[in-house]
Design an enzyme around this catalytic site. Structure first.
Site, PDB file in Angstrom:
ATOM      1  N   LEU A 148       0.856  -1.195   0.000  1.00 18.89           N
ATOM      2  CA  LEU A 148       0.000   0.000   0.000  1.00 18.89           C
ATOM      3  C   LEU A 148       0.890   1.243   0.000  1.00 18.89           C
ATOM      4  CD1 LEU A 148      -3.087   0.764   0.508  1.00 18.89           C
ATOM      5  CD2 LEU A 148      -2.452   0.984   2.903  1.00 18.89           C
ATOM      6  N   HIS A 149       0.798   2.057  -1.029  1.00  9.46           N
ATOM      7  CA  HIS A 149       1.637   3.256  -1.017  1.00  9.46           C
ATOM      8  C   HIS A 149       1.110   4.415  -1.856  1.00  9.46           C
ATOM      9  CE1 HIS A 149       2.789   1.673  -4.915  1.00  9.46           C
ATOM     10  NE2 HIS A 149       3.297   2.850  -5.190  1.00  9.46           N
TER      11      HIS A 149
END
Ligand code: UD1
Length: 364
Positions: free
Chosen positions: A208-209
């Site tokens: 997740l980024h």
């Protein structure tokens, strides 16, 4: 033929590795690696060069982090100087990061041919910086190397000449298949997560980024709610991107204790974990495709994808970014029969060879 192969950020490194390896088979090619320095931490850059067997860059531009304008400008200034000095015949850019846009603009203005690997993908979402990078790069490129049919269709609709569009398959999958063969017992035993994987059966793997997912408290909290709910059913391994770590601290977000936080992982160790995951949860572009190639269920934590083939072939479910939509997509992914998944055409490990064939046979 003098060629610059440009990479700047983590997802670029997987793509240049097989293109470089293939270049080494051609005596008539001088292929130099240019690292813009967009990513610079050991874990985000040098570790990947080692893991992916890419030699040290010939040129390092040291751009570093900054706002989009600052980062892009720094890369452009340094790359322009380099192009004027070295005068390559072709600049190969990959993917859709700021380095891709910066170097394609500079090369084109320096009257150097631009080859875009992974051309034509479109999310049609202009709030995504990568969409702008893709569009600008494709406005300027001379060679379009596409990974899936949608890429070809988008480029044709945008008026590109059919002769310049080459459906070659996917260099990211070349790298994946090459690395998967090298994941032997000795290598796996050296991983810090070797024992952990054995202990936690049926785990999920999370990355997740994206700024739209982690840069506001509201967006990140929604996703965290879904992750905490899924963690009640199975443990989640979560290698945390530096951007995400920064935001988690800033928002003081509470994640379930069943979510195992890890430092960013090298390519092989990450593969070691996700290939046997019950499900991958991700907002990465590349992982949507890699899971497709290895028939691992994937839930994409986004409202759209520029990689529709991953949905059509069955392994990827678009989960959106709200708690309920993500949990529902997770249930759907778990209910599907993996045996029905298909591998997209030409995702066979031979894309880099096809690219060099085009470049050498029609040098422009
Ligand atoms: C970039 C790409 C994105 C890609 C992602 C993969 C753009 C617009 N975005 O996003 O498409 O999916 O890389 O990682 O090009 N940082 C470090 N160490 C590093 C690099 C970054 O700590 O080596 C931190 C910095 O605080 C920086 C932040 O992470 O401000 C974000 O880095 P940046 O390169 O701006 O964007 P990414 O989110 O990594």
């Amino acid at each position: 033929m003098k060629v610059f192969l440009v990479a700047g950020a983590r997802p670029n490194f997987m793509k240049i590795a097989p293109v470089y390896r293939e270049a080494m088979k051609h005596e008539e090619v001088s292929c130099k690696i240019v690292h813009t320095g967009q990513h610079y931490d050991y874990d985000m850059s040098e570790a990947f060069f080692k893991d992916l067997e890419i030699p040290k860059p010939n040129f390092f531009l040291n751009a570093g982090s900054g706002s989009h304008a600052v980062q892009t400008a720094k890369i452009m200034v340094a790359f322009e100087e380099l192009c004027e000095k070295e005068r390559p015949d072709v600049v190969i850019v990959v993917g859709d990061v700021n380095s891709t846009l910066a170097c394609s603009v500079v090369a084109k203005k320096s009257l150097i041919k631009v080859a875009h690997v992974e051309a034509g993908l479109r999310s049609f979402d202009l709030t995504m910086p990568e969409e702008i990078n893709r569009m600008v790069t494709d406005c300027l490129s001379d060679y379009f190397f596409v990974t899936e049919e949608s890429g070809r269709e988008n480029l044709v609709k945008e008026g590109k000449e059919k002769e310049s569009i080459h459906f070659v398959g996917h260099v990211m999958i070349d790298n994946l298949l090459y690395q998967a063969k090298r994941l032997d017992e000795k290598t796996m035993k050296g991983f810090s997560t070797y024992k952990l994987k054995k202990e936690k059966d049926g785990y999920a793997f999370l990355t997740l980024h994206r700024p739209s997912n982690v840069d506001t408290r509201e967006a990140f909290s929604e996703i965290a709610g879904a992750l905490n709910a899924i963690a009640e059913e199975r443990p989640i391994f979560f290698p945390v991107h530096p951007r995400t770590e920064k935001m988690m601290k800033q928002f003081e977000l509470k994640l379930s204790e069943k979510i195992v936080l890890l430092s960013p992982l090298g390519f092989k160790e990450s593969l070691f974990l996700w290939k046997d995951a019950a499900v991958v949860l991700t907002d990465s572009g590349g992982l949507q495709e890699e899971t497709t190639a290895l028939a691992v269920p994937c839930v994409t934590l986004r409202e759209n994808t520029e990689r529709p083939i991953t949905i059509e072939t069955g392994s990827n479910v678009l989960g959106g970014t709200k708690k309920d939509s993500i949990v529902n997509a997770y249930r759907e992914a778990m209910a599907r029969d993996r045996k029905t998944y298909a591998v997209p055409p030409k995702w066979d490990g031979l894309a880099s060879g096809r690219i060099w064939k085009v470049l050498l046979e029609s040098p422009g």
